[in-house]
Design an enzyme around this catalytic site. Structure first.
Site, PDB file in Angstrom:
ATOM      1  CD  GLU A 174       0.901   0.389   3.031  1.00 60.57           C
ATOM      2  OE1 GLU A 174       0.846   1.638   2.931  1.00 60.57           O
ATOM      3  OE2 GLU A 174       1.882  -0.192   3.499  1.00 60.57           O
ATOM      4  CD  GLU A 317       7.514   2.181  -0.625  1.00 58.67           C
ATOM      5  OE1 GLU A 317       8.244   1.393  -1.287  1.00 58.67           O
ATOM      6  OE2 GLU A 317       7.825   3.365  -0.415  1.00 58.67           O
TER       7      GLU A 317
END
Length: 350
Positions: A174, A317
């Site tokens: 994310e 991430e």
């Protein structure tokens, strides 16, 4: 809603007979019994997931959900919201941490915009915008229930499309400034925990900032009263588009019988939400690393998952999940390429 219902109802358990066969093979490889430790457990689970004694995990995808969070207006983040779009751009350019690791390990990166504050028309970013960021959870619901379902179904479809494109292993990540706050709120809501137990410093808040963040999560739970028995309600009221989208990826991967790897705290909260929607999802989830974020270890504990890596990472991430790909590939290779004592013509004494 139809896709969510179809997928949650259609997830099947891992193949127990294939897992038994894999365990027997692992126990008879040319090595001391159990000497590959958790690699053997991973290999056995892979066989159960794929239904094959020769699990294919060769083509790998990293699915990253990008979205902004209205709760940032409460001063809970160390960076401005513009960083979300800048990092999404860096990902597709190949310069963000997750992109560097993905390229190194031969994985393809797919970045989805589910709701960044400003649209980013940039090659490589997949536009699946639902709304321009969520509302402030300290003042009311993050989004409507319908929007939460759309985000989940977007994640489901991303996983289904990856499976149709031949990907056989997925990592979930994310990017979204403020999402450690929404992640903390969803975790506290689903598990009945105090915000002080789930809320950490995120990207680097000081003590004063952390105190503000905890109070914001407390207020969000008091105002919105998310139902701990209803993961969609929790995601919609105090979560984020990125977390809901990631929950959908976990559901879609389980539906298509593909191993799916969690990243750190936020990704693991999304896995928790998916498992609440169907407990069988847990059979398809592999943890990667122990996040340095405060709730990272606790959410894995609640999921019954033990991380393989402890590198004190908290980048997010999907960066830690990508590193786990090599461990999973090693486990599969050991099971398939090592010979058993019988195949090697070696007689075991005991």
């Amino acid at each position: 809603m139809e896709l969510l219902k179809k997928v949650t109802e259609g997830i099947k358990p891992a193949d127990r007979e294939m897992m038994k066969r894999a365990r027997e093979r692992a126990d008879n490889l040319t090595k001391p019994l159990g000497s590959l430790g958790r690699l053997e457990e991973i290999a056995v689970r892979l066989c159960g997931i794929t239904g094959s004694i020769n699990p294919d995990v060769g083509k790998k995808a990293v699915i990253v959900m990008a979205a902004d969070n209205g709760v940032c207006s409460e001063g809970v983040a160390a960076y401005p919201q513009q960083v979300t779009a800048l990092m999404a751009k860096a990902m597709v350019e190949g310069t963000a941490g997750v992109a560097v690791f993905a390229n190194l390990l031969g994985a393809d990166l797919r970045v989805f915009d589910l709701g960044m504050k400003e649209p980013l028309d940039y090659k490589g970013i997949i536009n699946k915008r639902i709304r321009p960021g969520t509302a402030n959870i300290a003042e009311g619901p993050a989004m409507t229930r319908g929007e939460a379902v759309r985000a989940i179904e977007t994640g489901i479809q991303a996983a289904l499309d990856a499976a149709d494109s031949g990907y056989r292993m997925i990592a979930v990540g994310e990017v979204g400034i403020g999402n450690t706050t929404t992640g903390s709120a969803v975790f506290a809501a689903l598990e009945g925990l105090k915000p002080s137990q789930t809320t950490g410093r995120g990207a680097g808040l000081d003590d004063a900032g952390l105190s503000v963040k905890i109070r914001v999560v407390e207020r969000a739970l008091e105002i919105n009263k998310p139902d701990p028995r209803d993961a969609v309600d929790a995601l919609g009221k105090v979560g984020g588009l990125d977390i809901a989208g990631m929950a959908g990826v976990f559901l879609g991967a389980a539906y298509r019988r593909i191993p799916v790897v969690t990243d750190g705290f936020i990704s693991s909260v999304a896995a928790l939400a998916a498992i609440r929607l169907n407990p069988l999802v847990a059979e398809y989830v592999f943890p990667s690393h122990l996040s340095a974020e405060k709730g990272g270890g606790l959410v894995l504990e609640r999921l019954g998952l033990k991380p393989c890596l402890d590198l004190e990472m908290r980048l997010g991430e999907g960066s830690g999940a990508v590193l786990m790909f090599s461990i999973i590939e090693a486990a599969a290779a050991a099971l398939v390429r090592m010979k058993t004592f019988e195949e090697a013509g070696i007689k075991r004494i005991i």
